[in-house]
Design a protein around this motif. Structure first.
Motif, PDB file in Angstrom:
ATOM      1  N   PRO A 180      -1.922   5.751   2.234  1.00  0.00           N
ATOM      2  CA  PRO A 180      -2.876   4.667   2.498  1.00  0.00           C
ATOM      3  C   PRO A 180      -3.604   4.781   3.819  1.00  0.00           C
ATOM      4  CG  PRO A 180      -0.600   3.877   2.628  1.00  0.00           C
ATOM      5  CD  PRO A 180      -0.545   5.246   2.031  1.00  0.00           C
ATOM      6  N   PHE A 195       0.839  -1.195   0.000  1.00  0.00           N
ATOM      7  CA  PHE A 195       0.000   0.000   0.000  1.00  0.00           C
ATOM      8  C   PHE A 195       0.877   1.249   0.000  1.00  0.00           C
ATOM      9  CE2 PHE A 195      -2.672  -3.194   2.232  1.00  0.00           C
ATOM     10  CZ  PHE A 195      -3.771  -3.183   1.375  1.00  0.00           C
ATOM     11  N   HIS A 236      -8.680   1.534   1.575  1.00  0.00           N
ATOM     12  CA  HIS A 236      -7.673   0.629   2.155  1.00  0.00           C
ATOM     13  C   HIS A 236      -8.248  -0.114   3.358  1.00  0.00           C
ATOM     14  CE1 HIS A 236      -5.035   0.729   5.825  1.00  0.00           C
ATOM     15  NE2 HIS A 236      -4.441  -0.241   5.144  1.00  0.00           N
TER      16      HIS A 236
END
Length: 399
Positions: free
Chosen positions: A192, A187, A198
């Motif tokens: 993120p 990520f 996410h």
């Protein structure tokens, strides 16, 4: 909790024609990796501009078995390089560890006897949502850059947020089989930890008992709490979590390079996660003209303060924008940095850190692009004026 549409029947994706890799390919990425970037464009990786298609417009089958990716596989199976992979070529030529080499280490080639039916290594950039305005970044990777970018006429479109995955439910449904069998999720951003998709993906993986994958993050490490999500609880379901904190320098210089960073918050967040040994932590500076002179100090002070252990430094050498690339430094400055690094490196007990610092020196000295140094001064000063900031170092004289 995320409410998903009814998932489709199991995705049937035929194997690539060359079912057995008889020889080690030049690069494993097109055989294992799925990277979605700006506006849903699927590329070979985050640094090579080799597009395969668009996940918002096509299904996984047509992308994973399309002409573009198969042409690249043919080339790599023949152990041929691709000119679009210049970033890895340059890093390796200077003795550094490229994404290409790291992928061979993470996904043991001998264990991959046949080409996976589905990708197993994911780098999904849901959007450009970010809470920082780092100097070496841009609007395409940071929504908070938007206002500055508009004034500099470098904005990518007329909206701050660029949504790369248009429909998360649709994405999760069409990618279900692949996500369930993933070995690693990487990520990055945007940022993120301030990207809601996410968290929704982590919840989806937990709900579907698909928690064997490694989670790796490139994060500015500015928050550990987002809305009602308990991040550390979500992480606790997974076997391995690694944070690569994108810290380019500490204190004033760090806050100058990564605009909106608060060094005290970084230190506090580090204390919090030290109580959870399953979370691995490294600092991951992006080495540029702005911090190359400061890198030994960052490492030594981070080590002395207990922020990291002796091997917990992951170096990213900046390639673009070119006017922040360390190869643009005048020879006199390069020589001073070279001598300073060698002097400091003698003190280090970690061989991996010595190699990392040596790779920075080798890359810096590999090419003379000093004709761009004046452009750096111009661009950086322009941003200083725009942000009403004053650099904590006199760049014109440097060191």
């Amino acid at each position: 909790m995320l409410k998903l549409k009814k998932p489709p029947k199991t995705l049937i994706i035929p194997k690539y024609d060359s079912q057995t890799m008889n020889t080690k390919p030049y690069c494993l990425m097109p055989f294992v990796h799925f990277h979605s970037a700006n506006n849903g464009i699927v590329k070979a990786c985050c640094v090579a501009n080799i597009p395969y298609g668009n996940i918002n417009e096509s299904d996984l089958n047509s992308i994973w078995n399309g002409k573009e990716i198969n042409d690249l596989r043919d080339k790599f199976i023949s152990n041929e390089m691709d000119n679009r992979c210049a970033v890895c070529h340059k890093v390796e030529a200077s003795g550094g560890d490229s994404i290409r080499l790291e992928t061979f280490e993470k996904f043991n080639f001998k264990e991959i006897e046949r080409i996976p039916k589905l990708p197993i290594y994911f780098d999904i950039r849901f959007s450009n949502v970010c809470n920082f305005r780092c100097r070496t970044c841009w609007h395409g990777a940071s929504s908070k850059w938007f206002q500055d970018a508009k004034k500099l006429k470098t904005n990518l479109g007329e909206k701050a947020i660029i949504q790369n995955i248009e429909d998360l439910d649709d994405f999760l449904s069409k990618m279900r089989d692949a996500l369930m069998g993933a070995e690693e999720f990487y990520f990055a951003g945007g940022e993120p930890l301030v990207t809601e998709e996410h968290y929704l993906l982590l919840e989806w993986l937990i709900e579907n008992k698909a928690t064997k994958a490694r989670l790796r993050y490139n994060t500015n490490f500015s928050i550990l709490n987002y809305k009602d999500y308990d991040l550390i609880e979500l992480w606790s379901y997974f076997d391995e979590v690694e944070l690569l904190a994108s810290i380019d320098a500490n204190h004033e210089l760090g806050e100058y390079i990564r605009k909106d960073m608060d060094w005290a918050v970084i230190l506090q967040n580090r204390k919090v996660i030290q109580a959870y040994p399953f979370i691995k932590f490294k600092i991951a500076p992006t080495v540029s003209v702005l911090n190359v002179h400061h890198l030994p100090k960052l490492y030594e002070e981070s080590l002395a303060s207990g922020l990291i252990d002796k091997d917990d430094l992951y170096i990213n050498i900046l390639e673009r924008p070119s006017y922040y690339n360390i190869q643009i430094l005048p020879k006199k400055i390069k020589d001073e940095i070279f001598e300073m690094y060698l002097k400091q490196m003698d003190k280090y007990s970690s061989e991996s850190i010595k190699r990392a610092f040596q790779s920075v020196l080798d890359y810096m000295m590999a090419d003379d692009r000093s004709e761009l140094f004046d452009l750096f001064l111009k661009k950086n000063t322009e941003l200083d004026h725009l942000r009403s900031e004053e650099a904590p170092i006199a760049w014109s004289t440097y060191i």
